[in-house]
Scaffold this motif. Structure first.
Motif, PDB file in Angstrom:
ATOM      1  N   SER A  31      20.541  38.185  -1.150  1.00 22.84           N
ATOM      2  CA  SER A  31      20.905  37.013  -0.368  1.00 22.84           C
ATOM      3  C   SER A  31      21.206  37.455   1.053  1.00 22.84           C
ATOM      4  CB  SER A  31      22.132  36.325  -0.964  1.00 22.84           C
ATOM      5  OG  SER A  31      22.529  35.250  -0.154  1.00 22.84           O
ATOM      6  N   ASN A  32      20.873  36.618   1.999  1.00 24.24           N
ATOM      7  CA  ASN A  32      21.232  36.915   3.382  1.00 24.24           C
ATOM      8  C   ASN A  32      22.438  36.080   3.819  1.00 24.24           C
ATOM      9  OD1 ASN A  32      20.047  34.433   3.562  1.00 24.24           O
ATOM     10  ND2 ASN A  32      18.433  35.036   4.980  1.00 24.24           N
ATOM     11  N   GLN A  33      23.077  35.392   2.868  1.00 27.05           N
ATOM     12  CA  GLN A  33      24.268  34.604   3.160  1.00 27.05           C
ATOM     13  C   GLN A  33      25.489  35.529   3.212  1.00 27.05           C
ATOM     14  OE1 GLN A  33      24.737  31.702   0.092  1.00 27.05           O
ATOM     15  NE2 GLN A  33      22.865  30.628   0.583  1.00 27.05           N
ATOM     16  N   ARG A  36      28.220  36.221   0.082  1.00 25.21           N
ATOM     17  CA  ARG A  36      27.644  35.782  -1.195  1.00 25.21           C
ATOM     18  C   ARG A  36      28.213  36.584  -2.367  1.00 25.21           C
ATOM     19  NH1 ARG A  36      26.343  32.829  -5.151  1.00 25.21           N
ATOM     20  NH2 ARG A  36      24.286  33.014  -6.049  1.00 25.21           N
ATOM     21  N   ARG A  39      31.719  35.589  -3.497  1.00 24.68           N
ATOM     22  CA  ARG A  39      31.860  34.271  -4.123  1.00 24.68           C
ATOM     23  C   ARG A  39      31.460  34.257  -5.603  1.00 24.68           C
ATOM     24  NH1 ARG A  39      29.461  32.766   0.751  1.00 24.68           N
ATOM     25  NH2 ARG A  39      27.531  32.172  -0.286  1.00 24.68           N
TER      26      ARG A  39
END
Length: 78
Positions: A31-33, A36, A39
């Motif tokens: 993920s590039n969030q 992430r 969470r």
């Protein structure tokens, strides 16, 4: 309630080798969030046909990669 299948899961990353002696594992998160990894709560760990549920106890970063600590996995052998 229906039985879960592999279609109910989203692959969020891959665990690598251990980090330290307390059962922590380095990971690659797909993920590039930002945040992430932090969470994630309960995850399904799977290797081949063997799988188990695990609760994420802590996530910290080492050399730019997340390191996961799962509840009840407190040593390298666990």
């Amino acid at each position: 309630m229906r039985a879960s299948s592999s279609e109910d899961w989203v692959l969020v990353g891959r665990l690598g080798r251990t980090r330290g002696l307390r059962g922590e594992l380095k990971a690659e998160v797909y993920s590039n969030q930002p945040g992430r990894a932090e969470r994630l709560g309960e995850v399904k760990l799977q290797k081949g046909e063997v799988s188990r549920m695990a609760r994420v106890e802590n996530v910290w970063h080492h050399d730019g990669r997340p390191v996961f600590k799962f509840e009840g996995l407190d040593s390298i052998s666990a």
